[in-house]
Scaffold this active site. Structure first.
Site, PDB file in Angstrom:
ATOM      1  N   VAL A  13      -0.304   6.712  -4.541  1.00 19.25           N
ATOM      2  CA  VAL A  13      -0.841   6.866  -3.009  1.00 19.25           C
ATOM      3  C   VAL A  13      -0.866   8.124  -2.692  1.00 19.25           C
ATOM      4  O   VAL A  13      -1.889   8.788  -2.738  1.00 19.25           O
ATOM      5  CB  VAL A  13       1.053   6.070  -2.422  1.00 19.25           C
ATOM      6  N   TYR A 137      16.655  -1.294  -7.385  1.00 22.45           N
ATOM      7  CA  TYR A 137      15.140  -1.038  -6.354  1.00 22.45           C
ATOM      8  C   TYR A 137      15.250  -1.464  -4.979  1.00 22.45           C
ATOM      9  O   TYR A 137      14.750  -0.450  -4.698  1.00 22.45           O
ATOM     10  CB  TYR A 137      13.993  -1.477  -7.451  1.00 22.45           C
ATOM     11  N   PRO A 164       4.871  -0.318   3.177  1.00 23.39           N
ATOM     12  CA  PRO A 164       3.686  -0.908   2.556  1.00 23.39           C
ATOM     13  C   PRO A 164       4.074  -2.413   1.760  1.00 23.39           C
ATOM     14  O   PRO A 164       4.517  -2.314   1.110  1.00 23.39           O
ATOM     15  CB  PRO A 164       2.853  -0.255   1.887  1.00 23.39           C
ATOM     16  N   ASN A 166       1.889  -4.878  -1.025  1.00 26.26           N
ATOM     17  CA  ASN A 166       1.607  -4.946  -2.610  1.00 26.26           C
ATOM     18  C   ASN A 166       0.154  -3.726  -2.800  1.00 26.26           C
ATOM     19  O   ASN A 166      -0.960  -3.739  -1.900  1.00 26.26           O
ATOM     20  CB  ASN A 166       0.861  -5.708  -3.382  1.00 26.26           C
ATOM     21  N   VAL A 167       0.613  -1.948  -3.298  1.00 26.90           N
ATOM     22  CA  VAL A 167      -0.758  -1.932  -2.916  1.00 26.90           C
ATOM     23  C   VAL A 167      -1.510  -1.047  -4.562  1.00 26.90           C
ATOM     24  O   VAL A 167      -0.872  -1.639  -5.873  1.00 26.90           O
ATOM     25  CB  VAL A 167      -0.357  -0.029  -2.689  1.00 26.90           C
ATOM     26  N   HIS A 180       2.242  -3.286 -12.309  1.00 26.09           N
ATOM     27  CA  HIS A 180       2.051  -4.838 -11.086  1.00 26.09           C
ATOM     28  C   HIS A 180       0.903  -5.080 -11.362  1.00 26.09           C
ATOM     29  O   HIS A 180       0.299  -4.516 -12.461  1.00 26.09           O
ATOM     30  CB  HIS A 180       2.199  -3.914 -10.254  1.00 26.09           C
TER      31      HIS A 180
END
EC number: 1.1.1.271
Length: 315
Positions: A13, A137, A164, A166-167, A180
């Site tokens: 990001v 987490y 957000p 899922n980026v 991921h």
């Protein structure tokens, strides 16, 4: 003159925000400072204080976190909790100490209760325990919301958070163990294409996810820093109708990488949560003009970046 410090500024990001503020969203009255884990250990309060002393930020985007995919979380919940709690407490304490006007921290849709009604919205963060797979987490990230409300109540601070979905995008973590789902898939498909082997996908492929392109998320983050004045979190997600199955995501990656071999689903591996559908109603009210990049185009650009940067990509 605003000085905007971005922690975790070299990751997925942070890299996207850097690209956007240096091009389409560049402003003369803003100085942006991007730092990564090599620049400062945010678990260490004194090191973090030295960073704030040197940068003297007026605004902070707090992205730094210990992150990982489903299987990495399953194995290390305690580590995820302790490390993220320390980082978040230090960053917010120093935002207050150095009189930072606004801090925008990054949460995740996985923090929401496991047993919930859909779509998820911003009011539901604390309504029940998160999914067992990543409770460490998730609880650490939830505590950012608690800290934000505490700093608002006791000190009148405007510290907030975004959530957000899922980026994915360039500069992701493509590690096959800790990455991921999408970056790991892109890496696997690249290797399968190169070696002429089948593409093996963990799980059944049926779970549903909303995916947001890192460049879109970056544009939204910048608007939140400049325009959003609330302490309550805001979900940054594509529309509910843009949710795709993991199988759909595999198809998009296979098409983008031009993979022609067999795709095999290993159903002995865990699927994780079946869905985490989030509502972006609050976002659309705030920024009704915002246009998301189509999923297949974003996948194409992400795959191209990985292929072009294979030697240096995080993996």
């Amino acid at each position: 003159m605003k000085t905007i410090l971005v922690t975790g500024g070299t990751g997925l990001v942070g890299s996207a925000i850097k690209k956007v503020v240096e091009t389409t969203e560049k402003r003369d009255d803003e100085k942006w400072v991007f730092i990564g884990s090599k620049d400062c250990d945010l678990e260490n309060l004194e090191e973090t204080r030295e960073l704030f002393e040197s940068v003297k930020p007026t605004h902070v985007i707090h992205l730094a976190a210990m992150v990982g995919g489903l299987f990495h979380n399953l194995a290390h919940n305690l580590q995820f909790f302790r490390k993220n709690m320390a980082i978040n407490d230090n960053v917010l304490a120093l935002c207050h100490e150095f009189d930072v006007i606004k801090c925008v921290s990054c949460l995740s849709t996985c923090i929401f209760p496991d047993k919930t009604s859909y779509p998820i919205d911003e009011t539901m963060v604390h309504l029940g325990p998160p999914h067992d797979s990543n409770f460490g987490y998730s609880y650490a990230k939830r505590m950012i919301d608690v800290l934000n409300k505490g700093y608002a109540q006791e000190h009148g601070r405007k510290y907030t958070s975004v959530v957000p979905c899922n980026v994915f995008g360039p500069h992701d973590n493509y590690n096959l163990q800790s990455g991921h789902v999408l970056p790991a898939l892109i890496h696997k498909a690249y290797v399968a294409q190169r070696d002429g082997t089948p593409l093996q996908v963990y799980g059944s492929g049926t779970p549903l996810r909303q995916f947001i392109y890192s460049i879109d998320l970056a544009r939204l983050f910048i608007r939140v820093v400049r325009e959003y004045e609330d302490v309550e979190p805001i979900i940054l997600s594509v529309n509910e109708s843009d949710e795709v199955s993991i199988r759909d995501a595999v198809s998009a990656v296979v098409k983008a990488i031009d993979f022609t071999g067999d795709v095999e689903y290993d159903t002995s591996k865990a699927d994780g949560q079946f869905k985490k559908t989030a509502s972006n109603e609050k976002l659309l009210k705030l920024f009704p003009d915002f246009q998301f990049t189509p999923f297949e185009q974003a996948i194409q650009e992400s795959v191209q970046w990985f292929v072009d940067n294979y030697e240096t990509a995080r993996k």
